[in-house]
Enzyme design. Structure first.
Site, PDB file in Angstrom:
ATOM      1  N   GLU A  87       0.783  -1.229   0.000  1.00  6.05           N
ATOM      2  CA  GLU A  87       0.000   0.000   0.000  1.00  6.05           C
ATOM      3  C   GLU A  87       0.820   1.289   0.000  1.00  6.05           C
ATOM      4  O   GLU A  87       0.406   2.288  -0.570  1.00  6.05           O
ATOM      5  CB  GLU A  87      -0.922  -0.002   1.242  1.00  6.05           C
ATOM      6  CG  GLU A  87      -1.917  -1.155   1.295  1.00  6.05           C
ATOM      7  CD  GLU A  87      -3.000  -1.037   0.230  1.00  6.05           C
ATOM      8  OE1 GLU A  87      -3.279   0.100  -0.206  1.00  6.05           O
ATOM      9  OE2 GLU A  87      -3.554  -2.074  -0.165  1.00  6.05           O
ATOM     10  N   SER A 477     -43.360 -33.846  43.137  1.00  6.21           N
ATOM     11  CA  SER A 477     -42.842 -34.200  44.455  1.00  6.21           C
ATOM     12  C   SER A 477     -41.425 -33.696  44.703  1.00  6.21           C
ATOM     13  O   SER A 477     -40.947 -33.724  45.839  1.00  6.21           O
ATOM     14  CB  SER A 477     -42.876 -35.721  44.639  1.00  6.21           C
ATOM     15  OG  SER A 477     -44.210 -36.179  44.651  1.00  6.21           O
TER      16      SER A 477
END
Length: 815
Positions: A87, A477
């Site tokens: 770049e 239960s």
């Protein structure tokens, strides 16, 4: 002549000044409202939030932009070199704009305009930072001028390394990856410092145009661009030519990290963590905040939990019969293409999706679904396997329209074109089907509230509904221990005797007559026997004797319900709650009565590593001492509420040990270690529960249909849920030392008769019972609730004269 030259020079100078002034005015007008570049100093880009298990394994990632921000110091020099070569090779030498590169670009673009080619740019890395952070992507001269001015200003304000850091963390690499760290993980499954030369060069090729250099769709162009960058690195002196040539010969080597490459079977857990993070910090923090979330999940226990629950669901589902194929397809052509279009359970990799190609007396030939969707005629590459008769045997019980029937032959089970699941077992392939019934499992450390494992259903791919946290079901239960705990905390003892006999209650003009599971009743019985045998009539009578308002208070104190109505039916678990809440409540009993907050998250850190949440809030005075100078060992200060007397907690634990040793969960005795627990079964067997615990691990399981319906006679907590917990604990506790439940100091251990609750006179019914100081077995036989019940029995003639005589005489016994 000189005068004429002077005249033209003056005109030229004036013209130059006018043009310069015009340019200055023009540029000044363009740049008068430039964005404030100082915002770069506090730049916080959207960063991926990562969720990890307790041992550091990655569980999930959440992001709008998959980015991991890393400082420039963490980027290897070779990676920097790749991007500078691609770049802006003069990055460390120019002041924001590379004049030589700009001049070359102008010449090149004049040529390109003449030939109709695409114009080229000469943007430096600084210019790209200015554009990406502060400007738009408009391709105009005005924007380029603004970009250049901003670049000069940025260069004056920030160091080169800071500018490069911003660039490398901001740029888009395609495939949803932002920033160099995110790109390295996405494309190669590596951290940045693990990238080799060719990998760094390929990543440097992507920012220019990610869509043009896709590793599989545009392999040739991607390779050419990568090699060009390697050549530039060589020219710039970053790489030796020999190494560069070797790198250029290598393939791209891209290996996209799949989204499912996380902790196995953790989807329900991860989703619960996601919801909690959003509730606590909001969606932006989750998807952009870069949080690091360390959860409580134990991956090994999670896998064991998944296996145990799936086995339990499959076993029950098979007992109801085979329901038929997933779907059917035409196998006369290229069946692989059609089969690839059928969705499979992605989180059940043990199962293979296949299509029946032929059926015989000895089994069926099955073609397997390819891993990737394909097109074209590739029949020669299709994989087929043999599904032997033994692997189909269970499916000869067929179920359709709620009825079961038997078939004798394999052709009555399978047909050509049936799409089915099969699993490769040790003795061959076996037919599978996704269970209709579902359930959940939660396993927790009772001392801290850390949820170690959670399974919210058979398959997250099939259903994202989490039955551990979102399904409200009747605990049946399994709620009874909290009724008994309230009693023990308020003057009753495990040896208190309550009548187990018919009772009729009238409320609002309606008559309610609860019954024991399986019918029958046992007459006067101790609280211990009542919970061991899960006697409904005793529980109702006990709750009535002490008042349901007290029971409701304890249920809310344990976190089972938020606002429990004080109705007697609630004593039998008719209210609705979740598996997580029940396991948390049992954990309070297991840890000696301390309140706990169930936690899925140990710690949350922000993007800078600062801890913003920690589950463990205990203080430790002296833990950070610089040196030991003979001081006492520091102690953790536990400031949690004591919601249950530790002695009561031990008593109810001991009674639930009896459930395992002599009661409804004797199956669990095979574990061969101290274990307490309670089964739960609701009316018509719509819900089956078991919650069991050792001193350091509490585990609960619920099984039932998502739309409650009877599961069939005998589908109890002891028959369905307890085996799942047993399989899980067998694996989870395999290498864990055996530990006893801790007896609180000051309790008295007395030998009693487990049937009468009085001091033992010897005999097979003698047991050791724990009593609080000042209490003990009764000196005379007393039965709670016997007077009112005797009247009811006499009036309604519900039981035999022999039973009435036994009640009136105060004698127990099985009626």
């Amino acid at each position: 002549m000189l005068r004429l030259l002077g005249y033209f020079f003056g005109i030229g100078t004036i013209g130059f000044l006018l043009v310069a002034a015009a340019i200055v005015v023009y540029v000044g007008d363009l740049t008068k409202d430039l964005p404030d570049y100082e915002v770069l100093a506090s730049y916080e880009p959207p960063v991926t939030t990562r969720v990890h298990s307790s041992d550091g394994q990655l569980m999930g990632e959440f992001a709008r932009q998959r980015r991991l921000y890393i400082p420039i110091q963490a980027v290897p020099d070779r990676v920097k070199a790749a991007f500078l070569s691609a770049e802006d090779k003069n990055f460390y030498h120019h002041h924001g704009v590379d004049m030589l590169a700009l001049a070359r670009a102008v010449v090149t673009n004049l040529e390109n305009l003449r030939n109709g080619r695409r114009l080229v740019g000469a943007s430096t890395i600084t210019q790209q930072v200015a554009k990406n952070f502060l400007l738009t992507n408009d391709r105009t001269v005005d924007r380029k001028i603004r970009e250049a001015v901003l670049s000069f200003r940025i260069e004056q304000a920030y160091s080169k390394d800071r500018i490069l850091e911003l660039y490398l963390n901001e740029i888009f690499f395609g495939s949803g990856a932002y920033g160099i760290a995110g790109a390295a993980l996405t494309y190669f499954g590596k951290s940045v410092n693990e990238l080799n030369l060719q990998e760094a060069a390929y990543l440097a090729a992507l920012p220019k145009a990610p869509s043009n250099y896709h590793p599989f769709d545009d392999t040739e162009a991607a390779t050419e661009r990568r090699n060009w960058i390697i050549d530039r690195m060589t020219e710039n002196g970053y790489v030796a030519s020999e190494e560069a040539e070797a790198a250029k010969k290598q393939p791209l080597g891209v290996n996209f990290r799949r989204s499912g490459d996380y902790v196995f079977a953790a989807e329900y857990f991860t989703e619960e963590v996601r919801r909690q993070v959003i509730d606590r910090y909001g969606q932006d923090a989750l998807y952009e905040g870069g949080l690091s979330v360390r959860t409580t999940l134990d991956p090994k226990l999670q896998k064991m939990a998944r296996t145990a629950l799936q086995h339990g669901l499959i076993k029950y589902d098979r007992g109801r019969g085979y329901r038929g194929p997933v779907t059917t397809i035409d196998v006369s052509g290229d069946w692989g293409v059609s089969l690839a279009e059928v969705d499979r359970l992605s989180d059940v990799p043990e199962w293979k999706l296949g299509v029946v190609l032929s059926v015989g007396d000895d089994g069926a030939e099955v073609g397997l679904r390819p891993e990737r969707e394909i097109s074209g005629d590739m029949s020669s590459n299709r994989e087929t396997v043999k599904l032997a008769a033994a692997g189909i045997e269970w499916a000869k019980t067929r179920r359709a329209d709620g009825r079961t029937s038997k078939v004798k032959s394999i052709s009555g089970v399978l047909s050509v074109g049936d799409v089915i699941y099969i699993e490769n077992k040790e003795d061959g392939y076996e037919l599978q089907q996704v269970p209709e019934v579902s359930g959940a499992l939660v396993s927790m450390d009772p001392n801290t509230g850390r949820v170690l494992a959670m399974i919210g259903g058979f398959s997250y791919s099939q259903s994202q509904f989490n039955r551990a946290t979102q399904a409200y079901r009747q605990p049946g239960s399994s709620f009874k221990p909290f009724v008994y705990a309230a009693a023990l905390d308020n003057g009753y003892t495990p040896a208190s005797v309550v009548l187990d006999a018919p009772i009729q209650l009238v409320s609002g003009g309606e008559v309610w007559q609860p019954k024991n599971y399986g019918g029958g009743f046992a007459g006067p019985s101790t609280l211990r026997l009542g919970i061991e045998r899960s006697r409904n009539l005793m529980t109702v009578r006990l709750a009535k004797d002490m008042g349901m308002q007290l029971v409701a208070e304890y249920a809310e104190r344990f976190g089972i319900y938020d606002d429990m109505p004080p109705l007697l039916a609630m004593a039998l678990g008719s209210g609705e709650t979740t598996v997580l809440r029940m396991v948390s409540a049992y954990s309070v009993i297991a840890n000696g009565g301390r309140s706990i907050e169930p936690s899925f998250i140990d710690r949350v850190q922000d993007r800078y590593g600062r801890t913003i949440y920690k589950h463990d809030q205990r203080e430790c005075v002296g833990c950070n001492a610089e040196r030991w100078s003979g001081q006492e060992e520091p102690q953790l200060i536990d400031n949690r509420d004591q919601v249950l007397d530790p002695m009561t907690a031990y008593q109810i634990t001991s009674m639930m040990e009896g459930v395992v040793q002599r009661g409804t969960a004797t199956l669990m005795r095979e574990l061969g270690r101290p274990l307490a627990g309670k089964t739960g079964t609701t009316n018509e067997e719509k819900d089956a529960w078991f919650i069991g615990f050792t001193p350091n691990l509490v585990t609960g399981v619920y099984i039932g249909f998502d739309q409650p319906e009877p599961m069939g006679r005998g589908s109890t907590g002891g028959g369905l849920a307890a085996p799942v917990v047993k399989e899980y604990l067998t694996a989870a506790l395999k290498d864990v030392p055996i530990a006893d439940f801790r007896l609180p100091e000051g309790m008295n251990i007395v030998e009693i008769d487990r049937k009468t609750g009085m001091r033992a006179q010897g005999g097979p019914d003698t047991i050791l019972e724990a009593f609080k100081p000042g209490t003990g077995p009764a000196d005379s036989y007393q039965v709670i609730g016997i007077e009112t019940v005797a009247v009811q029995i006499e009036e309604q003639r519900k039981i035999s004269p022999r039973a009435q005589e036994a009640i009136q005489s105060g004698q127990g016994g099985l009626f």
